[in-house]
Design a protein around this motif. Structure first.
Motif, PDB file in Angstrom:
ATOM      1  N   VAL A 196       0.845  -1.195   0.000  1.00 17.08           N
ATOM      2  CA  VAL A 196       0.000   0.000   0.000  1.00 17.08           C
ATOM      3  C   VAL A 196       0.880   1.245   0.000  1.00 17.08           C
ATOM      4  CG1 VAL A 196      -1.660   1.345   1.358  1.00 17.08           C
ATOM      5  CG2 VAL A 196      -1.969  -1.122   1.091  1.00 17.08           C
ATOM      6  N   ALA A 197       1.900   1.252   0.846  1.00 17.55           N
ATOM      7  CA  ALA A 197       2.814   2.402   0.924  1.00 17.55           C
ATOM      8  C   ALA A 197       3.494   2.630  -0.427  1.00 17.55           C
ATOM      9  CB  ALA A 197       3.856   2.166   2.014  1.00 17.55           C
ATOM     10  N   SER A 198       3.943   1.552  -1.050  1.00 17.93           N
ATOM     11  CA  SER A 198       4.618   1.643  -2.341  1.00 17.93           C
ATOM     12  C   SER A 198       3.687   2.216  -3.410  1.00 17.93           C
ATOM     13  CB  SER A 198       5.122   0.261  -2.756  1.00 17.93           C
ATOM     14  OG  SER A 198       5.745   0.320  -4.010  1.00 17.93           O
ATOM     15  N   SER A 199       2.418   1.805  -3.389  1.00 22.46           N
ATOM     16  CA  SER A 199       1.456   2.309  -4.374  1.00 22.46           C
ATOM     17  C   SER A 199       1.194   3.805  -4.189  1.00 22.46           C
ATOM     18  CB  SER A 199       0.145   1.530  -4.302  1.00 22.46           C
ATOM     19  OG  SER A 199      -0.546   1.837  -3.107  1.00 22.46           O
ATOM     20  N   GLU A 200       1.452   4.304  -2.970  1.00 24.42           N
ATOM     21  CA  GLU A 200       1.286   5.730  -2.685  1.00 24.42           C
ATOM     22  C   GLU A 200       2.604   6.497  -2.833  1.00 24.42           C
ATOM     23  OE1 GLU A 200      -1.656   7.295  -1.956  1.00 24.42           O
ATOM     24  OE2 GLU A 200      -2.552   5.353  -2.443  1.00 24.42           O
ATOM     25  N   GLY A 201       3.632   5.794  -3.306  1.00 26.43           N
ATOM     26  CA  GLY A 201       4.940   6.433  -3.488  1.00 26.43           C
ATOM     27  C   GLY A 201       5.727   6.580  -2.206  1.00 26.43           C
ATOM     28  N   ILE A 202       5.336   5.830  -1.178  1.00 28.40           N
ATOM     29  CA  ILE A 202       6.020   5.881   0.122  1.00 28.40           C
ATOM     30  C   ILE A 202       6.915   4.657   0.260  1.00 28.40           C
ATOM     31  CG2 ILE A 202       5.699   5.889   2.630  1.00 28.40           C
ATOM     32  CD1 ILE A 202       2.876   7.065   2.110  1.00 28.40           C
ATOM     33  N   VAL A 203       8.172   4.891   0.616  1.00 30.18           N
ATOM     34  CA  VAL A 203       9.103   3.781   0.821  1.00 30.18           C
ATOM     35  C   VAL A 203       9.350   3.628   2.318  1.00 30.18           C
ATOM     36  CG1 VAL A 203      11.427   2.916   0.386  1.00 30.18           C
ATOM     37  CG2 VAL A 203      10.213   4.171  -1.407  1.00 30.18           C
ATOM     38  N   ILE A 204       9.070   2.431   2.837  1.00 34.15           N
ATOM     39  CA  ILE A 204       9.342   2.145   4.250  1.00 34.15           C
ATOM     40  C   ILE A 204      10.552   1.224   4.273  1.00 34.15           C
ATOM     41  CG2 ILE A 204       8.455   1.258   6.426  1.00 34.15           C
ATOM     42  CD1 ILE A 204       5.633   1.654   5.353  1.00 34.15           C
ATOM     43  N   ASP A 205      11.688   1.777   4.665  1.00 31.47           N
ATOM     44  CA  ASP A 205      12.927   0.996   4.684  1.00 31.47           C
ATOM     45  C   ASP A 205      12.892  -0.039   5.800  1.00 31.47           C
ATOM     46  OD1 ASP A 205      14.113   2.401   2.566  1.00 31.47           O
ATOM     47  OD2 ASP A 205      14.724   4.016   3.933  1.00 31.47           O
ATOM     48  N   ALA A 206      13.696  -1.086   5.611  1.00 32.18           N
ATOM     49  CA  ALA A 206      13.823  -2.114   6.644  1.00 32.18           C
ATOM     50  C   ALA A 206      14.428  -1.492   7.896  1.00 32.18           C
ATOM     51  CB  ALA A 206      14.692  -3.257   6.139  1.00 32.18           C
ATOM     52  N   SER A 207      13.882  -1.857   9.035  1.00 29.54           N
ATOM     53  CA  SER A 207      14.384  -1.322  10.304  1.00 29.54           C
ATOM     54  C   SER A 207      15.474  -2.221  10.861  1.00 29.54           C
ATOM     55  CB  SER A 207      13.235  -1.215  11.313  1.00 29.54           C
ATOM     56  OG  SER A 207      12.761  -2.510  11.627  1.00 29.54           O
ATOM     57  N   ASP A 243       6.775  -1.290  14.769  1.00 28.35           N
ATOM     58  CA  ASP A 243       7.579  -0.164  14.286  1.00 28.35           C
ATOM     59  C   ASP A 243       7.202   0.198  12.851  1.00 28.35           C
ATOM     60  OD1 ASP A 243       9.878   1.709  14.460  1.00 28.35           O
ATOM     61  OD2 ASP A 243      10.721   0.385  12.925  1.00 28.35           O
ATOM     62  N   TYR A 244       7.028  -0.806  11.990  1.00 34.80           N
ATOM     63  CA  TYR A 244       6.590  -0.547  10.614  1.00 34.80           C
ATOM     64  C   TYR A 244       5.240   0.172  10.598  1.00 34.80           C
ATOM     65  CZ  TYR A 244      10.055  -3.316   8.040  1.00 34.80           C
ATOM     66  OH  TYR A 244      11.203  -3.788   7.470  1.00 34.80           O
ATOM     67  N   LEU A 245       4.301  -0.310  11.405  1.00 34.49           N
ATOM     68  CA  LEU A 245       2.970   0.284  11.475  1.00 34.49           C
ATOM     69  C   LEU A 245       3.045   1.744  11.932  1.00 34.49           C
ATOM     70  CD1 LEU A 245      -0.066  -0.174  11.162  1.00 34.49           C
ATOM     71  CD2 LEU A 245      -0.099  -0.983  13.528  1.00 34.49           C
ATOM     72  N   TYR A 246       3.856   2.002  12.956  1.00 39.14           N
ATOM     73  CA  TYR A 246       4.019   3.362  13.476  1.00 39.14           C
ATOM     74  C   TYR A 246       4.620   4.284  12.413  1.00 39.14           C
ATOM     75  CZ  TYR A 246       5.912   7.230  16.205  1.00 39.14           C
ATOM     76  OH  TYR A 246       6.237   8.477  16.670  1.00 39.14           O
ATOM     77  N   ARG A 247       5.670   3.807  11.724  1.00 39.83           N
ATOM     78  CA  ARG A 247       6.310   4.635  10.703  1.00 39.83           C
ATOM     79  C   ARG A 247       5.369   4.889   9.513  1.00 39.83           C
ATOM     80  NH1 ARG A 247      11.481   2.568   8.660  1.00 39.83           N
ATOM     81  NH2 ARG A 247      10.942   0.505   9.382  1.00 39.83           N
ATOM     82  N   PHE A 248       4.571   3.884   9.159  1.00 33.47           N
ATOM     83  CA  PHE A 248       3.587   4.041   8.090  1.00 33.47           C
ATOM     84  C   PHE A 248       2.564   5.106   8.481  1.00 33.47           C
ATOM     85  CE2 PHE A 248      -0.483   2.677   6.120  1.00 33.47           C
ATOM     86  CZ  PHE A 248      -0.130   2.848   4.786  1.00 33.47           C
ATOM     87  N   TYR A 249       2.086   5.049   9.711  1.00 32.25           N
ATOM     88  CA  TYR A 249       1.123   6.026  10.205  1.00 32.25           C
ATOM     89  C   TYR A 249       1.715   7.440  10.189  1.00 32.25           C
ATOM     90  CZ  TYR A 249      -1.801   8.622  13.444  1.00 32.25           C
ATOM     91  OH  TYR A 249      -2.592   9.579  14.020  1.00 32.25           O
ATOM     92  N   ARG A 250       2.976   7.557  10.640  1.00 32.10           N
ATOM     93  CA  ARG A 250       3.658   8.866  10.645  1.00 32.10           C
ATOM     94  C   ARG A 250       3.793   9.426   9.242  1.00 32.10           C
ATOM     95  NH1 ARG A 250       7.303  10.181  14.793  1.00 32.10           N
ATOM     96  NH2 ARG A 250       7.674  12.022  13.498  1.00 32.10           N
ATOM     97  N   LEU A 251       4.163   8.569   8.276  1.00 32.12           N
ATOM     98  CA  LEU A 251       4.321   9.019   6.891  1.00 32.12           C
ATOM     99  C   LEU A 251       2.990   9.457   6.285  1.00 32.12           C
ATOM    100  CD1 LEU A 251       6.849   6.329   5.644  1.00 32.12           C
ATOM    101  CD2 LEU A 251       7.301   8.785   5.779  1.00 32.12           C
TER     102      LEU A 251
END
Length: 195
Positions: free
Chosen positions: A114-125, A184-192
């Motif tokens: 979903v993030a990728s489809s919105e142009g958001i990259v969530i890097d590996a933590s 952590d991924y969920l939190y960072r996705f929410y922040r973005l």
């Protein structure tokens, strides 16, 4: 060099070799046997080394391809999930914990899509990287499972190791890291999303 070009470059071939190891691990774990468990460990260990090696070569030779980006995480997840699922009926891992790990992987994969489809990259933590290391160590130990004497087979209690207990120790650490990195991924996705 031929193996440095195109979609079938060496890193991608190593990833495909890792995927080919998945059914072998599954077949070896169909029966509870010390010998078959040992060979499952060898195959899993080889596949785990290719995980590190393909990433290293892709970065060194600048061979990051769309195929590699798709296959590499898929191969990792298939390998880990296959080993964990096959160890449930052998009584080596609790089913509820394997369910949590699989649920986290499916959820985070969906979240990243979903993030990728919105142009958001969530890097590996870093938690995710540690989770992978602890998972691999845990699975190797759980595959070995049986009692071993690590000094030339001499049956001295000082050198006696029950690999199942070692595996469970690392498994529960990896489970905590799995859930922590998922949060952590969920939190960072929410922040973005809320920027």
């Amino acid at each position: 060099m031929l193996l440095k070009k195109g979609p079938f470059n060496l890193p991608n071939l190593l990833t495909m070799a890792r995927m080919a190891c998945v059914p072998v691990v599954v077949m070896l774990l169909l029966e509870d046997s010390r010998l078959l468990s040992f060979w499952a460990t060898v195959v899993f260990g080889f596949a785990s080394i290719t995980d590190w090696l393909d990433g290293y070569l892709a970065r060194k030779w600048q061979l990051v391809t769309v195929l590699g980006k798709f296959l590499d995480p898929l191969a990792d997840k298939l390998l880990v999930m296959a080993a964990l699922i096959m160890m449930i009926p052998l009584g080596r891992v609790p089913a509820w914990a394997v369910f949590l790990i699989i649920a986290r992987e499916v959820f985070i994969t969906g979240l990243r899509s979903v993030a990728s489809s919105e142009g958001i990259v969530i890097d590996a933590s870093s938690q995710g990287k540690y989770k992978t290391i602890f998972q691999m160590v845990a699975i190797v130990a759980l595959l070995l499972h049986y009692d071993y004497y690590w000094l030339f087979g001499l049956k001295w209690e000082l050198f006696h190791v029950q690999m199942h207990n070692v595996g469970l120790f690392f498994f529960y650490i990896s489970l905590v890291l799995t859930l922590w990195s998922g949060g952590d991924y969920l939190y960072r996705f929410y922040r973005l999303l809320t920027r």
